[in-house]
Scaffold this motif. Sequence first.
Motif, mmCIF file in Angstrom:
data_model
loop_
_atom_site.group_PDB
_atom_site.id
_atom_site.type_symbol
_atom_site.label_atom_id
_atom_site.label_comp_id
_atom_site.label_asym_id
_atom_site.label_seq_id
_atom_site.Cartn_x
_atom_site.Cartn_y
_atom_site.Cartn_z
ATOM 1 N N THR A 75 0.792 -1.238 0.000
ATOM 2 C CA THR A 75 0.000 0.000 0.000
ATOM 3 C C THR A 75 0.822 1.284 0.000
ATOM 4 O O THR A 75 0.325 2.322 -0.423
ATOM 5 C CB THR A 75 -0.934 0.027 1.226
ATOM 6 O OG1 THR A 75 -0.142 -0.056 2.426
ATOM 7 C CG2 THR A 75 -1.900 -1.157 1.188
ATOM 8 N N MET A 76 2.080 1.209 0.478
ATOM 9 C CA MET A 76 2.867 2.439 0.614
ATOM 10 C C MET A 76 4.272 2.313 0.034
ATOM 11 O O MET A 76 5.187 3.004 0.456
ATOM 12 C CB MET A 76 2.968 2.827 2.098
ATOM 13 C CG MET A 76 1.640 3.098 2.765
ATOM 14 S SD MET A 76 1.866 3.689 4.460
ATOM 15 C CE MET A 76 2.637 2.282 5.240
ATOM 16 N N ARG A 135 5.850 5.569 -1.273
ATOM 17 C CA ARG A 135 6.189 6.506 -0.197
ATOM 18 C C ARG A 135 7.458 6.057 0.526
ATOM 19 O O ARG A 135 8.327 6.871 0.860
ATOM 20 C CB ARG A 135 5.034 6.601 0.800
ATOM 21 C CG ARG A 135 3.772 7.234 0.228
ATOM 22 C CD ARG A 135 2.688 7.310 1.296
ATOM 23 N NE ARG A 135 1.431 7.808 0.750
ATOM 24 C CZ ARG A 135 0.309 7.934 1.451
ATOM 25 N NH1 ARG A 135 0.298 7.589 2.744
ATOM 26 N NH2 ARG A 135 -0.792 8.391 0.887
ATOM 27 N N ILE A 136 7.549 4.750 0.775
ATOM 28 C CA ILE A 136 8.748 4.221 1.430
ATOM 29 C C ILE A 136 9.966 4.453 0.560
ATOM 30 O O ILE A 136 11.039 4.839 1.042
ATOM 31 C CB ILE A 136 8.568 2.720 1.731
ATOM 32 C CG1 ILE A 136 7.412 2.504 2.714
ATOM 33 C CG2 ILE A 136 9.858 2.126 2.295
ATOM 34 C CD1 ILE A 136 7.038 1.046 2.915
ATOM 35 N N GLN A 137 9.794 4.257 -0.757
ATOM 36 C CA GLN A 137 10.913 4.405 -1.684
ATOM 37 C C GLN A 137 11.496 5.810 -1.634
ATOM 38 O O GLN A 137 12.716 5.980 -1.623
ATOM 39 C CB GLN A 137 10.444 4.072 -3.104
ATOM 40 C CG GLN A 137 11.537 4.215 -4.158
ATOM 41 C CD GLN A 137 11.068 3.680 -5.501
ATOM 42 O OE1 GLN A 137 10.376 2.671 -5.569
ATOM 43 N NE2 GLN A 137 11.444 4.356 -6.566
ATOM 44 N N TYR A 138 10.629 6.828 -1.575
ATOM 45 C CA TYR A 138 11.123 8.202 -1.579
ATOM 46 C C TYR A 138 11.712 8.619 -0.234
ATOM 47 O O TYR A 138 12.364 9.657 -0.137
ATOM 48 C CB TYR A 138 10.007 9.154 -1.993
ATOM 49 C CG TYR A 138 9.677 9.037 -3.468
ATOM 50 C CD1 TYR A 138 10.643 9.310 -4.430
ATOM 51 C CD2 TYR A 138 8.415 8.620 -3.885
ATOM 52 C CE1 TYR A 138 10.364 9.167 -5.785
ATOM 53 C CE2 TYR A 138 8.125 8.474 -5.235
ATOM 54 C CZ TYR A 138 9.103 8.754 -6.185
ATOM 55 O OH TYR A 138 8.826 8.618 -7.519
ATOM 56 N N LEU A 161 14.048 -5.434 -4.316
ATOM 57 C CA LEU A 161 13.740 -6.235 -3.130
ATOM 58 C C LEU A 161 12.232 -6.296 -2.887
ATOM 59 O O LEU A 161 11.672 -7.380 -2.675
ATOM 60 C CB LEU A 161 14.441 -5.641 -1.910
ATOM 61 C CG LEU A 161 14.207 -6.356 -0.570
ATOM 62 C CD1 LEU A 161 14.906 -7.709 -0.560
ATOM 63 C CD2 LEU A 161 14.692 -5.493 0.594
ATOM 64 N N SER A 162 11.565 -5.146 -2.933
ATOM 65 C CA SER A 162 10.124 -5.116 -2.696
ATOM 66 C C SER A 162 9.372 -5.863 -3.787
ATOM 67 O O SER A 162 8.379 -6.551 -3.522
ATOM 68 C CB SER A 162 9.620 -3.670 -2.594
ATOM 69 O OG SER A 162 9.842 -2.963 -3.792
ATOM 70 N N GLU A 163 9.850 -5.763 -5.032
ATOM 71 C CA GLU A 163 9.233 -6.526 -6.124
ATOM 72 C C GLU A 163 9.316 -8.019 -5.852
ATOM 73 O O GLU A 163 8.352 -8.764 -6.050
ATOM 74 C CB GLU A 163 9.945 -6.231 -7.450
ATOM 75 C CG GLU A 163 9.527 -4.956 -8.127
ATOM 76 C CD GLU A 163 10.283 -4.769 -9.419
ATOM 77 O OE1 GLU A 163 11.242 -5.541 -9.664
ATOM 78 O OE2 GLU A 163 9.927 -3.860 -10.169
ATOM 79 N N GLY A 164 10.514 -8.456 -5.415
ATOM 80 C CA GLY A 164 10.696 -9.877 -5.148
ATOM 81 C C GLY A 164 9.750 -10.380 -4.085
ATOM 82 O O GLY A 164 9.194 -11.484 -4.193
#
Length: 357
Positions: free
Chosen positions: A220-221, A224-227, A240-243
């Motif tokens: 969901t975020m 936002r976490i990425q930025y 990592l998040s994609e995996g």
Amino acid sequence: MSAERAVRDSVPASMGPDADAASISRNGDGPDRPISIGERLRSPQTIISFLVAFALIFFIFRQLDINFGDVWLQIRHAQPAYLFLAFAIYYGAFLLRSTRWRLLLANAGISKGAGFNVPGTWGLSEIYVLSWFANCVVPAKLGDAYRGYLLKKNAGPSFSRTLGTILAERLLDIIALVTLMVVSGLFVFHGSVPPSLRWWFGAGAALVAIGLCGFFALLTMSHRIQYAIPARFRPYYHRLSEGIVTSFARKGFLTVASLTALIWAMEGARVYFIARALGVELSLPASIFIALLASLLTTFPLTPAGFGVVEGGTVLALKLFGISASGATAVALIDRGIASYSVVLIGGALYFVSKRK
């Protein structure tokens, strides 16, 4: 939307599916140099962790006033056929774990069809055993990172995305482990868990809650976490998040969930046959509870593979079922002999001859 398409659509415009593999050498996605198990084994942190483990074993076993003559007598008279079954079940589970990991990798777009030279089930099992060997001889779950490194080295996918599939697998395992442990615990203790075990139930529930909160935050975020992450680390976080997220694609998830349940049931079957070999009365639900509690204890990486903590915790838990101190110790030592000590021997031998390391 297929898992492969989801991965492709979520990759930045500067990267295509093939560019992800090609970008490894350019962006340094992964360890800057090969992970050396021998070097980590000689590190002060590892040596200290083993000293802590031996101190824990000495302290716990001394407090229990165990007669090791009786323990050795029980082990000497163990029935080999049941021990062989326990050993076969444990190592057979590596094939199931590898099959499950292959499905998670495919969901994350890491497959031969996507251009990656992913090994077959036996090859992935070899990588698995090497990574568990690493977990058994060095602290802090280095084996998980080592598994990602070995797949990157042998198949070419992004280290970050591969590590994401491993974290997704860990989340599946902790959910299944805690759920089955609670259910089996409530069953064998007739709905009233002993006070000495409630802390571990709470710790397991906390791990599940943390894992699920982290996963839903990625769903969901994620942007936002990425930025909020420094720019130079964003590509690693993205992969990592994609995996993690794409590992849970609907395609094949029922198979993944079924394999997870079967893997943990086999953990209980191993303990059950060890108890039978030693003539110790332990029901299958109680065996599942003991095996899952031992596995939960390894998730807190104070020592390599939970040495000291798991042996002591297993003995104390077995005593709750009315098993003598010597019988509980015999079960705990043989179980750890199969699930950890044998991995050090077999994995260590494999480490020296494997071409995949």
